[in-house]
Enzyme design. Structure first.
Site, PDB file in Angstrom:
ATOM      1  N   ASN A 174     -26.003 -41.907  15.615  1.00  0.00           N
ATOM      2  CA  ASN A 174     -27.345 -42.249  15.137  1.00  0.00           C
ATOM      3  C   ASN A 174     -27.714 -43.709  15.382  1.00  0.00           C
ATOM      4  O   ASN A 174     -28.556 -44.274  14.681  1.00  0.00           O
ATOM      5  CB  ASN A 174     -27.498 -41.918  13.642  1.00  0.00           C
ATOM      6  CG  ASN A 174     -27.215 -40.466  13.349  1.00  0.00           C
ATOM      7  OD1 ASN A 174     -27.693 -39.586  14.060  1.00  0.00           O
ATOM      8  ND2 ASN A 174     -26.425 -40.202  12.312  1.00  0.00           N
ATOM      9  N   ARG A 175     -27.059 -44.324  16.377  1.00  0.00           N
ATOM     10  CA  ARG A 175     -27.329 -45.725  16.738  1.00  0.00           C
ATOM     11  C   ARG A 175     -26.993 -46.701  15.603  1.00  0.00           C
ATOM     12  O   ARG A 175     -27.380 -47.870  15.645  1.00  0.00           O
ATOM     13  CB  ARG A 175     -28.780 -45.922  17.174  1.00  0.00           C
ATOM     14  CG  ARG A 175     -29.165 -45.149  18.438  1.00  0.00           C
ATOM     15  CD  ARG A 175     -28.327 -45.608  19.621  1.00  0.00           C
ATOM     16  NE  ARG A 175     -28.736 -45.014  20.877  1.00  0.00           N
ATOM     17  CZ  ARG A 175     -28.203 -43.929  21.425  1.00  0.00           C
ATOM     18  NH1 ARG A 175     -27.245 -43.282  20.779  1.00  0.00           N
ATOM     19  NH2 ARG A 175     -28.604 -43.484  22.593  1.00  0.00           N
ATOM     20  N   LEU A 176     -26.249 -46.242  14.603  1.00  0.00           N
ATOM     21  CA  LEU A 176     -25.810 -47.148  13.522  1.00  0.00           C
ATOM     22  C   LEU A 176     -24.454 -47.733  13.918  1.00  0.00           C
ATOM     23  O   LEU A 176     -23.428 -47.514  13.270  1.00  0.00           O
ATOM     24  CB  LEU A 176     -25.746 -46.407  12.187  1.00  0.00           C
ATOM     25  CG  LEU A 176     -27.087 -45.934  11.632  1.00  0.00           C
ATOM     26  CD1 LEU A 176     -26.906 -45.227  10.294  1.00  0.00           C
ATOM     27  CD2 LEU A 176     -28.056 -47.111  11.470  1.00  0.00           C
TER      28      LEU A 176
END
Length: 214
Positions: free
Chosen positions: A191-193
């Site tokens: 999630n691009r975290l």
């Protein structure tokens, strides 16, 4: 125009948590380097991008090979009269970056570059194959040349001149030691975290460790 909007990948291979990192970034770099080396022993794990500020004021990045790293910093070798060499002479603030796609990892190092001692440069030059030694002599790196044939003819002439003789290191070729001021480790996450951990050098040679927002 090529539309790359649908180029997406989910990063899920690992994590980077404060509970599992050392106090010194060189130790973490060493761990990541050898993990990547074990993962892909056939690749050039030591390939890194060196970014400098050119004499024209523009940043420029190029890939070179890391040849040594320790608590003192990171060493690579090049022609001191090359574009990057001239840039470092004017502004020694450089950035090194590694992207290890297979492990979904990136390392970004901000530091100060300075020439290594002549002894270090001599020792490394002596360890190189003769072809690489002659290549360092024949190439006026970054200078305009008339043709490929011009290079090859000069190389043949040097091969004849040095046949059976030791090949000395050119004075304008040698190493740079990059002393790190900041080292950032990036680990891809879903999630691009992504995980981003930054080490910043203190005057007492210890490190401040911060987590950065992705």
């Amino acid at each position: 125009m090529s539309d790359l909007s649908n180029y997406r990948k989910s990063y899920e291979k690992s994590e980077l948590l404060e509970t599992s990192i050392p106090e010194d970034p060189i130790n973490l770099f060493n761990r990541w380097f050898h993990e990547m080396e074990a993962f892909d022993g056939s690749g050039e794990v030591n390939a890194m991008t060196v970014s400098t500020i050119g004499l024209d004021g523009f940043p420029k990045a190029r890939v070179v090979l890391l040849k040594k790293f320790s608590e003192e910093g990171f060493i690579f070798y090049t022609n001191y009269d090359s574009e990057k060499g001239k840039a470092i002479a004017q502004n020694p603030h450089v950035c090194l970056s590694f992207f290890w796609q297979e492990m979904e990892r990136q390392v970004i190092i901000k530091g100060i570059a300075q020439k290594t001692s002549e002894n270090i440069s001599d020792n490394y030059f002596d360890s190189r194959p003769d072809g690489s030694k002659l290549g360092a002599i024949v190439s006026n790196q970054s200078e305009i040349i008339p043709s490929r044939t011009f290079l090859e003819d000069n190389l043949k002439q040097l091969e004849n001149n040095f046949e059976g003789k030791p090949i000395p290191r050119p004075e304008n070729w040698g190493g740079y030691l990059v002393t790190p001021l900041q080292v950032e480790f990036w680990q891809g996450r879903p999630n691009r975290l992504h995980d981003r951990i930054r080490y910043t050098s203190k005057s007492d040679f210890s490190w401040i460790i911060d987590r950065l927002s992705p």
